[in-house]
Design a protein around this motif. Structure first.
Motif, PDB file in Angstrom:
ATOM      1  N   GLU A 114     -17.748 -25.441  61.978  1.00 14.96           N
ATOM      2  CA  GLU A 114     -19.029 -25.361  62.684  1.00 14.96           C
ATOM      3  C   GLU A 114     -19.239 -26.483  63.698  1.00 14.96           C
ATOM      4  O   GLU A 114     -20.351 -26.973  63.885  1.00 14.96           O
ATOM      5  N   LYS A 115     -18.165 -26.880  64.390  1.00 17.51           N
ATOM      6  CA  LYS A 115     -18.297 -27.872  65.457  1.00 17.51           C
ATOM      7  C   LYS A 115     -18.912 -27.243  66.697  1.00 17.51           C
ATOM      8  O   LYS A 115     -19.593 -27.904  67.460  1.00 17.51           O
ATOM      9  N   ILE A 116     -18.626 -25.950  66.887  1.00 19.17           N
ATOM     10  CA  ILE A 116     -19.036 -25.266  68.107  1.00 19.17           C
ATOM     11  C   ILE A 116     -19.067 -23.771  67.850  1.00 19.17           C
ATOM     12  O   ILE A 116     -18.347 -23.259  66.996  1.00 19.17           O
ATOM     13  N   SER A 117     -19.915 -23.065  68.585  1.00 15.59           N
ATOM     14  CA  SER A 117     -20.037 -21.618  68.423  1.00 15.59           C
ATOM     15  C   SER A 117     -20.392 -21.004  69.776  1.00 15.59           C
ATOM     16  O   SER A 117     -21.200 -21.565  70.514  1.00 15.59           O
ATOM     17  N   LEU A 118     -19.766 -19.869  70.081  1.00 13.52           N
ATOM     18  CA  LEU A 118     -20.079 -19.157  71.318  1.00 13.52           C
ATOM     19  C   LEU A 118     -20.415 -17.716  70.992  1.00 13.52           C
ATOM     20  O   LEU A 118     -19.737 -17.092  70.176  1.00 13.52           O
ATOM     21  N   GLU A 119     -21.470 -17.218  71.574  1.00 15.13           N
ATOM     22  CA  GLU A 119     -21.784 -15.788  71.493  1.00 15.13           C
ATOM     23  C   GLU A 119     -21.814 -15.251  72.912  1.00 15.13           C
ATOM     24  O   GLU A 119     -22.383 -15.865  73.812  1.00 15.13           O
ATOM     25  N   LEU A 120     -21.209 -14.088  73.077  1.00 15.47           N
ATOM     26  CA  LEU A 120     -21.050 -13.461  74.383  1.00 15.47           C
ATOM     27  C   LEU A 120     -21.414 -11.995  74.228  1.00 15.47           C
ATOM     28  O   LEU A 120     -20.903 -11.330  73.329  1.00 15.47           O
ATOM     29  N   ALA A 121     -22.321 -11.481  75.067  1.00 14.17           N
ATOM     30  CA  ALA A 121     -22.714 -10.070  75.024  1.00 14.17           C
ATOM     31  C   ALA A 121     -22.494  -9.454  76.405  1.00 14.17           C
ATOM     32  O   ALA A 121     -22.865 -10.057  77.421  1.00 14.17           O
ATOM     33  N   PHE A 122     -21.889  -8.285  76.433  1.00 12.14           N
ATOM     34  CA  PHE A 122     -21.553  -7.619  77.686  1.00 12.14           C
ATOM     35  C   PHE A 122     -22.591  -6.558  78.016  1.00 12.14           C
ATOM     36  O   PHE A 122     -22.812  -5.642  77.234  1.00 12.14           O
TER      37      PHE A 122
ATOM     38  N   GLU B 196      -7.430 -11.883  73.273  1.00 11.93           N
ATOM     39  CA  GLU B 196      -8.150 -10.858  72.520  1.00 11.93           C
ATOM     40  C   GLU B 196      -8.724  -9.898  73.549  1.00 11.93           C
ATOM     41  O   GLU B 196      -9.234 -10.323  74.588  1.00 11.93           O
ATOM     42  N   THR B 197      -8.638  -8.611  73.281  1.00  8.15           N
ATOM     43  CA  THR B 197      -9.152  -7.604  74.201  1.00  8.15           C
ATOM     44  C   THR B 197     -10.239  -6.796  73.512  1.00  8.15           C
ATOM     45  O   THR B 197     -10.079  -6.395  72.351  1.00  8.15           O
ATOM     46  N   VAL B 198     -11.356  -6.571  74.211  1.00  2.05           N
ATOM     47  CA  VAL B 198     -12.440  -5.736  73.686  1.00  2.05           C
ATOM     48  C   VAL B 198     -12.780  -4.680  74.725  1.00  2.05           C
ATOM     49  O   VAL B 198     -12.736  -4.933  75.926  1.00  2.05           O
ATOM     50  N   PHE B 199     -13.106  -3.485  74.242  1.00  4.12           N
ATOM     51  CA  PHE B 199     -13.591  -2.421  75.113  1.00  4.12           C
ATOM     52  C   PHE B 199     -15.099  -2.562  75.165  1.00  4.12           C
ATOM     53  O   PHE B 199     -15.756  -2.593  74.119  1.00  4.12           O
ATOM     54  N   ILE B 200     -15.662  -2.678  76.368  1.00  4.23           N
ATOM     55  CA  ILE B 200     -17.090  -2.973  76.476  1.00  4.23           C
ATOM     56  C   ILE B 200     -17.950  -1.726  76.687  1.00  4.23           C
ATOM     57  O   ILE B 200     -18.860  -1.479  75.941  1.00  4.23           O
ATOM     58  N   PHE B 201     -17.695  -0.945  77.674  1.00  6.05           N
ATOM     59  CA  PHE B 201     -18.400   0.310  77.928  1.00  6.05           C
ATOM     60  C   PHE B 201     -17.629   1.059  78.999  1.00  6.05           C
ATOM     61  O   PHE B 201     -16.846   0.460  79.741  1.00  6.05           O
ATOM     62  N   GLN B 202     -17.846   2.359  79.075  1.00  5.01           N
ATOM     63  CA  GLN B 202     -17.171   3.201  80.065  1.00  5.01           C
ATOM     64  C   GLN B 202     -15.663   2.957  80.080  1.00  5.01           C
ATOM     65  O   GLN B 202     -15.031   2.945  81.125  1.00  5.01           O
ATOM     66  N   ASN B 203     -15.085   2.743  78.891  1.00  9.49           N
ATOM     67  CA  ASN B 203     -13.647   2.502  78.746  1.00  9.49           C
ATOM     68  C   ASN B 203     -13.139   1.291  79.517  1.00  9.49           C
ATOM     69  O   ASN B 203     -11.959   1.194  79.832  1.00  9.49           O
TER      70      ASN B 203
ATOM     71  N   ALA C 181     -14.464 -12.769  66.585  1.00 12.91           N
ATOM     72  CA  ALA C 181     -14.957 -11.527  65.993  1.00 12.91           C
ATOM     73  C   ALA C 181     -15.743 -10.779  67.051  1.00 12.91           C
ATOM     74  O   ALA C 181     -16.395 -11.387  67.900  1.00 12.91           O
ATOM     75  N   SER C 182     -15.659  -9.465  67.018  1.00 13.84           N
ATOM     76  CA  SER C 182     -16.458  -8.662  67.954  1.00 13.84           C
ATOM     77  C   SER C 182     -17.237  -7.632  67.156  1.00 13.84           C
ATOM     78  O   SER C 182     -16.851  -7.260  66.047  1.00 13.84           O
ATOM     79  N   SER C 183     -18.358  -7.183  67.726  1.00 19.33           N
ATOM     80  CA  SER C 183     -19.192  -6.187  67.059  1.00 19.33           C
ATOM     81  C   SER C 183     -19.953  -5.377  68.102  1.00 19.33           C
ATOM     82  O   SER C 183     -19.994  -5.743  69.278  1.00 19.33           O
TER      83      SER C 183
ATOM     84  N   ILE D  29     -21.705  -4.561  73.175  1.00 17.43           N
ATOM     85  CA  ILE D  29     -20.579  -5.240  72.535  1.00 17.43           C
ATOM     86  C   ILE D  29     -20.807  -6.744  72.612  1.00 17.43           C
ATOM     87  O   ILE D  29     -21.115  -7.281  73.674  1.00 17.43           O
ATOM     88  N   SER D  30     -20.659  -7.404  71.472  1.00 17.48           N
ATOM     89  CA  SER D  30     -20.808  -8.859  71.397  1.00 17.48           C
ATOM     90  C   SER D  30     -19.534  -9.464  70.833  1.00 17.48           C
ATOM     91  O   SER D  30     -18.834  -8.833  70.050  1.00 17.48           O
TER      92      SER D  30
END
Length: 189
Positions: free
Chosen positions: A66-74, A27-34, A48-50, A57-58
């Motif tokens: 619901e065995k496991i969950s990860l949240e990642l914020a750039f 999965e690829t996400v654009f975080i900032f400054q392209n 999912a990203s938002s 960007i998270s």
């Protein structure tokens, strides 16, 4: 031994090794400054990203049961504050110190992530109020692994909520943080 014969003899071994490797999807996400980050999401986990009001960007990665969950914020890190181990530990202490009081550990026990690219630091908290319970309440997790992975100009703050830190799902998310969650260079112009 001839090269082609050696290859034929090794072929079954190569196939077995390939089958044993965990399956992922990129999965690829654009975080900032392209800038764009590629994440190798382990098989069976949702993605999912938002973007929040501040432009952060998270990414959320989780198990359908619901065995496991990860949240990642750039976060942008143009000054390289997170590049040094001390900077990462200070940030984690400022951000996650509230977990200490309700944890079994009663302290932040920092460990190095040792990622393929960049650097990282994390710590694991065990919720003292959930220890020994046979069935955990829905949406609650025994462990919270909080950390910061960093590379040139970027800090990726993460929290993994899990029922145990030895499970296949937990190990695959930690491997994902070490091996992927990396910037993908854009095309040369």
């Amino acid at each position: 031994m001839k090269t082609w014969l050696r290859t034929l003899l090794l072929f079954p071994l190569l196939l077995a090794t390939a089958d044993a490797a965990p399956k992922t999807r990129d999965e690829t996400v654009f975080i900032f400054q392209n800038r764009r980050v590629t994440i190798a999401v382990p098989e069976g986990l949702g993605f999912a990203s938002s973007k929040d009001d501040r432009g952060i960007i998270s990414v959320r990665i989780g198990h359908p049961k619901e065995k496991i969950s990860l949240e990642l914020a750039f976060l942008p890190d143009p000054e390289g504050r997170f590049a040094a181990e001390r900077g990462r530990k200070e940030f984690l202490n400022e951000t996650f110190h509230a977990h200490v009081a309700s944890s079994v550990e009663k302290a932040m026990q920092f460990e190095e992530l040792e990622p393929r690219t960049g650097a990282g630091t994390y710590c694991v908290f065990t919720d003292a109020s959930l220890v020994g319970k046979a069935k955990l309440p829905p949406g609650e997790f025994l462990h919270a692994t909080t950390g910061l992975k960093t590379w040139a100009g970027v800090g990726a703050v993460f929290t993994i909520l899990s029922h145990d830190t030895q499970s296949k799902e937990y190990q695959s998310l930690m491997a994902m943080l070490r091996e992927s969650v990396a910037e993908k260079p854009g095309p040369l112009r």
